[in-house]
Design a protein around this motif. Structure first.
Motif, PDB file in Angstrom:
ATOM      1  N   PRO A 224       0.691  -1.270  -0.123  1.00  0.00           N
ATOM      2  CA  PRO A 224      -0.137  -0.237   0.064  1.00  0.00           C
ATOM      3  C   PRO A 224       0.851   1.395   0.107  1.00  0.00           C
ATOM      4  O   PRO A 224       0.602   2.256  -0.763  1.00  0.00           O
ATOM      5  N   MET A 225       1.955   1.128   0.771  1.00  0.00           N
ATOM      6  CA  MET A 225       2.751   2.518   0.895  1.00  0.00           C
ATOM      7  C   MET A 225       3.356   2.937  -0.402  1.00  0.00           C
ATOM      8  O   MET A 225       4.068   4.006  -0.670  1.00  0.00           O
ATOM      9  N   VAL A 226       3.971   1.789  -1.239  1.00  0.00           N
ATOM     10  CA  VAL A 226       4.530   2.008  -2.354  1.00  0.00           C
ATOM     11  C   VAL A 226       3.688   2.314  -3.867  1.00  0.00           C
ATOM     12  O   VAL A 226       4.070   2.134  -4.832  1.00  0.00           O
ATOM     13  N   SER A 227       2.242   1.992  -3.491  1.00  0.00           N
ATOM     14  CA  SER A 227       1.374   1.880  -4.597  1.00  0.00           C
ATOM     15  C   SER A 227       1.173   3.004  -5.589  1.00  0.00           C
ATOM     16  O   SER A 227       1.126   3.014  -6.766  1.00  0.00           O
ATOM     17  N   PRO A 228       1.744   4.469  -5.011  1.00  0.00           N
ATOM     18  CA  PRO A 228       1.718   5.526  -5.971  1.00  0.00           C
ATOM     19  C   PRO A 228       2.932   5.342  -6.888  1.00  0.00           C
ATOM     20  O   PRO A 228       2.989   5.608  -8.055  1.00  0.00           O
ATOM     21  N   THR A 229       4.036   4.741  -6.319  1.00  0.00           N
ATOM     22  CA  THR A 229       5.214   4.253  -6.952  1.00  0.00           C
ATOM     23  C   THR A 229       4.977   3.234  -7.967  1.00  0.00           C
ATOM     24  O   THR A 229       5.282   3.273  -9.277  1.00  0.00           O
ATOM     25  N   ILE A 230       4.097   2.333  -7.887  1.00  0.00           N
ATOM     26  CA  ILE A 230       3.680   1.447  -8.687  1.00  0.00           C
ATOM     27  C   ILE A 230       3.084   2.052  -9.649  1.00  0.00           C
ATOM     28  O   ILE A 230       3.166   1.506 -11.003  1.00  0.00           O
ATOM     29  N   LEU A 231       2.173   2.559  -9.371  1.00  0.00           N
ATOM     30  CA  LEU A 231       1.305   3.437 -10.608  1.00  0.00           C
ATOM     31  C   LEU A 231       2.157   4.217 -11.361  1.00  0.00           C
ATOM     32  O   LEU A 231       1.891   4.065 -12.762  1.00  0.00           O
ATOM     33  N   PHE A 232       3.107   4.972 -11.075  1.00  0.00           N
ATOM     34  CA  PHE A 232       3.975   5.788 -11.925  1.00  0.00           C
ATOM     35  C   PHE A 232       4.879   4.587 -12.813  1.00  0.00           C
ATOM     36  O   PHE A 232       4.849   4.894 -14.059  1.00  0.00           O
ATOM     37  N   ASN A 233       5.437   3.542 -12.274  1.00  0.00           N
ATOM     38  CA  ASN A 233       6.131   2.771 -12.902  1.00  0.00           C
ATOM     39  C   ASN A 233       5.362   1.774 -14.088  1.00  0.00           C
ATOM     40  O   ASN A 233       5.897   1.502 -15.068  1.00  0.00           O
ATOM     41  N   LEU A 234       4.432   1.580 -13.617  1.00  0.00           N
ATOM     42  CA  LEU A 234       3.109   0.874 -14.606  1.00  0.00           C
ATOM     43  C   LEU A 234       2.979   1.672 -15.779  1.00  0.00           C
ATOM     44  O   LEU A 234       3.061   1.115 -16.897  1.00  0.00           O
ATOM     45  N   ILE A 235       2.738   3.029 -15.609  1.00  0.00           N
ATOM     46  CA  ILE A 235       2.225   3.586 -16.881  1.00  0.00           C
ATOM     47  C   ILE A 235       3.553   3.761 -17.550  1.00  0.00           C
ATOM     48  O   ILE A 235       3.662   3.666 -18.786  1.00  0.00           O
ATOM     49  N   MET A 236       4.873   4.037 -17.318  1.00  0.00           N
ATOM     50  CA  MET A 236       6.023   4.065 -17.848  1.00  0.00           C
ATOM     51  C   MET A 236       6.361   2.832 -18.483  1.00  0.00           C
ATOM     52  O   MET A 236       7.096   2.822 -19.638  1.00  0.00           O
ATOM     53  N   THR A 237       5.979   1.531 -17.982  1.00  0.00           N
ATOM     54  CA  THR A 237       6.364   0.460 -18.213  1.00  0.00           C
ATOM     55  C   THR A 237       5.599   0.185 -19.503  1.00  0.00           C
ATOM     56  O   THR A 237       5.944  -0.416 -20.686  1.00  0.00           O
ATOM     57  N   ILE A 238       4.208   0.444 -19.513  1.00  0.00           N
ATOM     58  CA  ILE A 238       3.387   0.268 -20.538  1.00  0.00           C
ATOM     59  C   ILE A 238       3.624   1.266 -21.715  1.00  0.00           C
ATOM     60  O   ILE A 238       3.795   0.645 -22.999  1.00  0.00           O
ATOM     61  N   ILE A 239       4.170   2.492 -21.530  1.00  0.00           N
ATOM     62  CA  ILE A 239       4.728   3.164 -22.591  1.00  0.00           C
ATOM     63  C   ILE A 239       5.775   2.720 -23.287  1.00  0.00           C
ATOM     64  O   ILE A 239       6.024   2.505 -24.228  1.00  0.00           O
ATOM     65  N   SER A 240       6.741   2.139 -22.334  1.00  0.00           N
ATOM     66  CA  SER A 240       8.060   1.775 -22.926  1.00  0.00           C
ATOM     67  C   SER A 240       7.579   0.193 -23.729  1.00  0.00           C
ATOM     68  O   SER A 240       8.592   0.060 -24.748  1.00  0.00           O
ATOM     69  N   ALA A 241       6.657  -0.588 -23.429  1.00  0.00           N
ATOM     70  CA  ALA A 241       6.454  -1.821 -23.942  1.00  0.00           C
ATOM     71  C   ALA A 241       5.978  -1.586 -25.558  1.00  0.00           C
ATOM     72  O   ALA A 241       6.209  -2.050 -26.366  1.00  0.00           O
ATOM     73  N   PHE A 242       4.969  -0.585 -25.737  1.00  0.00           N
ATOM     74  CA  PHE A 242       4.528  -0.145 -26.973  1.00  0.00           C
ATOM     75  C   PHE A 242       5.333   0.559 -27.674  1.00  0.00           C
ATOM     76  O   PHE A 242       5.201   0.737 -29.041  1.00  0.00           O
ATOM     77  N   GLN A 243       6.399   1.184 -27.150  1.00  0.00           N
ATOM     78  CA  GLN A 243       7.561   1.839 -27.960  1.00  0.00           C
ATOM     79  C   GLN A 243       8.647   0.823 -28.103  1.00  0.00           C
ATOM     80  O   GLN A 243       9.556   1.553 -28.709  1.00  0.00           O
ATOM     81  N   GLN A 244       8.704  -0.220 -28.168  1.00  0.00           N
ATOM     82  CA  GLN A 244       9.927  -1.036 -28.360  1.00  0.00           C
ATOM     83  C   GLN A 244      10.336  -1.104 -29.493  1.00  0.00           C
ATOM     84  O   GLN A 244       9.389  -1.456 -30.568  1.00  0.00           O
ATOM     85  N   LEU A 245      11.575  -0.707 -29.735  1.00  0.00           N
ATOM     86  CA  LEU A 245      12.054  -0.969 -31.144  1.00  0.00           C
ATOM     87  C   LEU A 245      13.592  -1.458 -31.558  1.00  0.00           C
ATOM     88  O   LEU A 245      13.899  -2.185 -32.251  1.00  0.00           O
ATOM     89  N   SER A 246      14.547  -0.705 -30.568  1.00  0.00           N
ATOM     90  CA  SER A 246      15.669  -0.954 -30.788  1.00  0.00           C
ATOM     91  C   SER A 246      16.266  -2.148 -30.688  1.00  0.00           C
ATOM     92  O   SER A 246      17.077  -2.698 -31.548  1.00  0.00           O
ATOM     93  N   LEU A 247      16.055  -2.880 -29.602  1.00  0.00           N
ATOM     94  CA  LEU A 247      16.393  -4.190 -29.564  1.00  0.00           C
ATOM     95  C   LEU A 247      16.067  -5.098 -30.774  1.00  0.00           C
ATOM     96  O   LEU A 247      16.780  -5.823 -31.225  1.00  0.00           O
ATOM     97  N   ALA A 248      14.912  -5.269 -31.124  1.00  0.00           N
ATOM     98  CA  ALA A 248      14.200  -5.941 -32.206  1.00  0.00           C
ATOM     99  C   ALA A 248      15.078  -5.617 -33.233  1.00  0.00           C
ATOM    100  O   ALA A 248      15.251  -6.497 -34.372  1.00  0.00           O
ATOM    101  N   LEU A 249      15.076  -4.392 -33.483  1.00  0.00           N
ATOM    102  CA  LEU A 249      15.409  -4.026 -35.041  1.00  0.00           C
ATOM    103  C   LEU A 249      17.126  -4.301 -35.009  1.00  0.00           C
ATOM    104  O   LEU A 249      17.536  -4.567 -36.260  1.00  0.00           O
ATOM    105  N   LEU A 250      17.857  -4.259 -33.980  1.00  0.00           N
ATOM    106  CA  LEU A 250      19.122  -4.599 -34.060  1.00  0.00           C
ATOM    107  C   LEU A 250      19.551  -6.159 -33.969  1.00  0.00           C
ATOM    108  O   LEU A 250      20.399  -6.432 -34.744  1.00  0.00           O
TER     109      LEU A 250
END
Length: 319
Positions: A224-250
């Motif tokens: 419960p105490m780190v849930s705001p941090t989980i919320l932030f990291n969850l959103i950033m991870t979703i964005i990162s997942a849908f923008q995945q490019l460099s590793l697969a490209l290379l």
């Protein structure tokens, strides 16, 4: 009379000067952030608006620009199988990557939060992959995943397991992308670590007095105490997942058999391989809408699981 005349003559000067100082004080902060504002307008907001305009045109790199209205969006949904293929690959990647990334980052942060000797060294070690360039990281993982000489398959052979040809097997290529993407999560670990450091020790002490075990402390206090941090990291991870490019490209170039052909690579190819800038802009704006909708849904549901200590609320709503 002389004193009164002096006061009446001095008063206007005393009232005008503070107004000038107030105006300068009002403008000073904006002068400091002016370079960022100009950069944002020139390199972020401006290109976004321009790409939105481009998405309604047939916009080749060389040739005549033609207005096509919504045709780029219609063709994307109805007449382009690569659109659905790349979108499905990206969704599968996100379903694997997002929960694993959050779980591993939180686990590592909890390990680094322990009061043991050498914890600072390990924090540095876990953060280092985050500062490695994408090209260097791809070269490292190309060696690790090599089907014949890779260290991954060598370690598996020590326990009697014959490893697959990771980057050339359609069943394992996407899994290989997930594992490689999990490598550079040092920033997320540090964010979780900061959240863990902000939890008052008195909460754990009170729980220990009440007889709570480690599991109960984790689910009743830590989460419960780190849930705001989980919320932030969850959103950033979703964005990162849908923008995945460099590793697969290379590493794979979208193969084998388009099993790692991510949506970002699909938009990249349309722009810089086929030079269909208008169509690629439509692809990018659809990705923007997907991320926007997912972010909205996460925020909408956060009221049920995010706890804010200061106002005794969950997600901004009264519990």
């Amino acid at each position: 009379m002389n004193i009164e005349s002096v006061v009446t003559h001095k008063q206007p000067a005393m009232t005008v000067q503070p107004k000038k100082l107030k105006g300068r004080a009002f403008l000073t902060p904006y002068l400091f952030i002016l370079p960022w504002i100009l950069g944002f307008l020139a390199f972020t907001l401006g290109p976004m608006i321009f790409s939105l305009v481009m998405s309604f045109f047939d916009w080749p790199v060389v040739g005549e620009v033609t207005f096509v209205g919504l045709d780029n969006y219609v063709n994307m949904f109805t007449d382009d199988p690569l659109f659905w293929q790349s979108l499905w690959v990206t969704i599968k990647f996100a379903l694997l990557f997002v929960p694993l990334n959050l779980f591993i980052a939180l686990f590592l942060a909890m390990m680094l939060n322990q009061k043991v000797k050498g914890s600072g060294f390990f924090r540095t070690v876990f953060y280092l992959p985050s500062v490695i360039s994408g090209v260097a990281l791809a070269m490292i993982w190309a060696w690790v995943y090599d089907g014949e000489y890779g260290i991954f398959n060598y370690l598996l052979s020590l326990v009697g397991i014959t490893g697959p040809d990771w980057l050339n097997d359609t069943s394992w290529a996407l899994v290989a992308m997930v594992i490689a993407s999990l490598w550079g999560q040092g920033s997320m670990v540090l964010i979780f670590l900061a959240g863990l450091k902000s939890i008052p020790e008195s909460l754990y002490e009170a729980a220990s007095i009440d007889g709570a075990g480690a599991v109960q402390k984790f689910f009743r206090i830590t989460l419960p105490m780190v849930s705001p941090t989980i919320l932030f990291n969850l959103i950033m991870t979703i964005i990162s997942a849908f923008q995945q490019l460099s590793l697969a490209l290379l590493l794979t170039g979208g193969g084998p058999l388009q099993s790692t052909y991510f949506y970002a690579m699909y938009a990249y190819d349309n722009a810089f391989k086929y030079f269909k800038m208008g169509y690629a802009s439509a692809n990018s704006w659809f990705m923007f809408v997907i991320i926007l909708v997912l972010t909205f849904l996460v925020f909408k549901t956060s009221g049920k699981w995010v706890y804010y200590e200061g106002d005794n609320r969950r997600g901004g709503e009264e519990a």
